[in-house]
Scaffold this active site. Sequence first.
Site, mmCIF file in Angstrom:
data_model
loop_
_atom_site.group_PDB
_atom_site.id
_atom_site.type_symbol
_atom_site.label_atom_id
_atom_site.label_comp_id
_atom_site.label_asym_id
_atom_site.label_seq_id
_atom_site.Cartn_x
_atom_site.Cartn_y
_atom_site.Cartn_z
ATOM 1 N N HIS A 73 0.838 -1.198 0.000
ATOM 2 C CA HIS A 73 0.000 0.000 0.000
ATOM 3 C C HIS A 73 0.870 1.243 0.000
ATOM 4 O O HIS A 73 1.666 1.447 0.905
ATOM 5 C CB HIS A 73 -0.936 0.003 1.228
ATOM 6 N N TYR A 201 -9.473 5.739 6.696
ATOM 7 C CA TYR A 201 -9.629 6.174 8.082
ATOM 8 C C TYR A 201 -10.629 7.330 8.077
ATOM 9 O O TYR A 201 -10.392 8.344 7.406
ATOM 10 C CB TYR A 201 -8.309 6.694 8.657
ATOM 11 N N PRO A 293 -4.876 1.119 18.602
ATOM 12 C CA PRO A 293 -4.601 0.525 17.289
ATOM 13 C C PRO A 293 -4.612 1.513 16.117
ATOM 14 O O PRO A 293 -4.330 1.128 14.983
ATOM 15 C CB PRO A 293 -5.730 -0.503 17.139
ATOM 16 N N LYS A 297 0.533 0.359 15.121
ATOM 17 C CA LYS A 297 1.940 0.294 15.538
ATOM 18 C C LYS A 297 2.279 -0.870 16.462
ATOM 19 O O LYS A 297 3.452 -1.169 16.677
ATOM 20 C CB LYS A 297 2.338 1.608 16.244
ATOM 21 N N TYR A 385 3.647 6.914 9.890
ATOM 22 C CA TYR A 385 2.827 5.764 9.483
ATOM 23 C C TYR A 385 3.688 4.667 8.851
ATOM 24 O O TYR A 385 3.511 3.487 9.156
ATOM 25 C CB TYR A 385 1.732 6.208 8.506
#
Length: 392
Positions: A73, A201, A293, A297, A385
């Site tokens: 991704h 998200y 979550p 991580k 990220y």
Amino acid sequence: MQRTQVAIIGAGPAGLLLGALLHKAGIANTILELHSGEQVLARVRAGILERGSAELLDEAGVGRRMRAEGLIHEGIQLSFGGQRQRIDLQGLTGQSVLVYGQNELCRDLMDDRKAAGLTTHYEARHVSLHGLGEPRVVVRYQHLGQARELACDYIAGCDGFHGVSRAGLPASAYHSYERGYPFGWLGVLADTRPPADELVYAQHERGFALCSMRSRTRVRCYIQCSLSDRLESWSDARFWRELKSRLDPVTAAALEPAPSLEKSIAPLRSYVTEPLRFGRLFLAGDAGHLVPPTGAKGLNLAASDVRYLARALTEHYRDRSDAGLARYSEQALRRVWRAERFSWSLTRLLHNFPDHNGFDQRIQQADLDYLMSSRAAQTVLAENYVGLPLTE
Ligand code: APR
Ligand code: PHB
């Protein structure tokens, strides 16, 4: 009495990966796990791998299926204010992440361990650690109703947040730092096509939502829920309806509800134990720290702890140097705190806090607005990220 060099408590991703890395370095290890292998594999957990984590699995010799089946991704999608906007991870950082289920990863590690003939005692009950301050440590436990003892040089406490390694220490031995959140995540696993090619998200006045995936035909979706919510009150139909109501119209339209294969509610928590070393015991993964979550991580921190610990133990046995072991706690905690900071800030950015007032809500909107208008702000999000660098 059995004997090994390193006793590992817990066969989650931290324990299994440490076992594989130590074996590669010629260090004998035995794993003691409370549950059966099937129970460990049945747990549904996030599976977003940073480059460093994926490379560590390659190094441990277990990356083949991950490389073949994992999805690369290069971005994530943020959904808010009725729109979906992309954070270009690859463009901003030159890195991508790999989507590969945590249970698949554990399965690969377990298969590899079995093929190498390494010892794992599943269903090991009543584990207790003795002589942590002495040169020879003993782990006592029960297996198939029999009392057993395992003598070793070091213990790796990889037994998660509810394990015995940290719980067996006197309260004065460590300090813990904690932040709870006034909500949980209700998660559903289902066989249906992901509504977008990337993770979505969502920030919404009804609460956070996330559309993640395990493959191109299986989704893992979450909605922020109340801590008092019960699974019984969330039928599949209600879940999908609520999820859609929190997504932008394009994502909502692309989401095709399907029967849930698994449904669970998890609380969110930030937690850090300091230090991560107590004599001959080293904590790694969830045994030492938890993150909410939101930034995925948890698994990656388990991997970075284990990487530092495997290198330190290798230095000890191969080079007769304890410098790495002496540095372990500080080195691991530095990375842990940065991930804590990121997970906390992403949670704050995207969730509805029941105690927030109008001012706090406006600040949250301004944060999102700023993020989407500033390449610098997006770079901050993206570099966290995809994973901050590992120190040597
Ligand atoms: N004795 C032996 N094993 C134990 C004990 C005990 N008393 N208590 C717990 N365990 C085992 C659990 O059954 C589990 O298999 O320790 C293992 C811990 O695994 P995880 O909870 O998965 O923790 P960890 O390996 O640190 O993995 C990191 O990252 O994404 C997050 O929480 C997620 O699992 C993930 C974690
Ligand atoms: C998941 O796939 O379960 C997942 C993905 C990303 C997150 C959290 C969970 O941030």
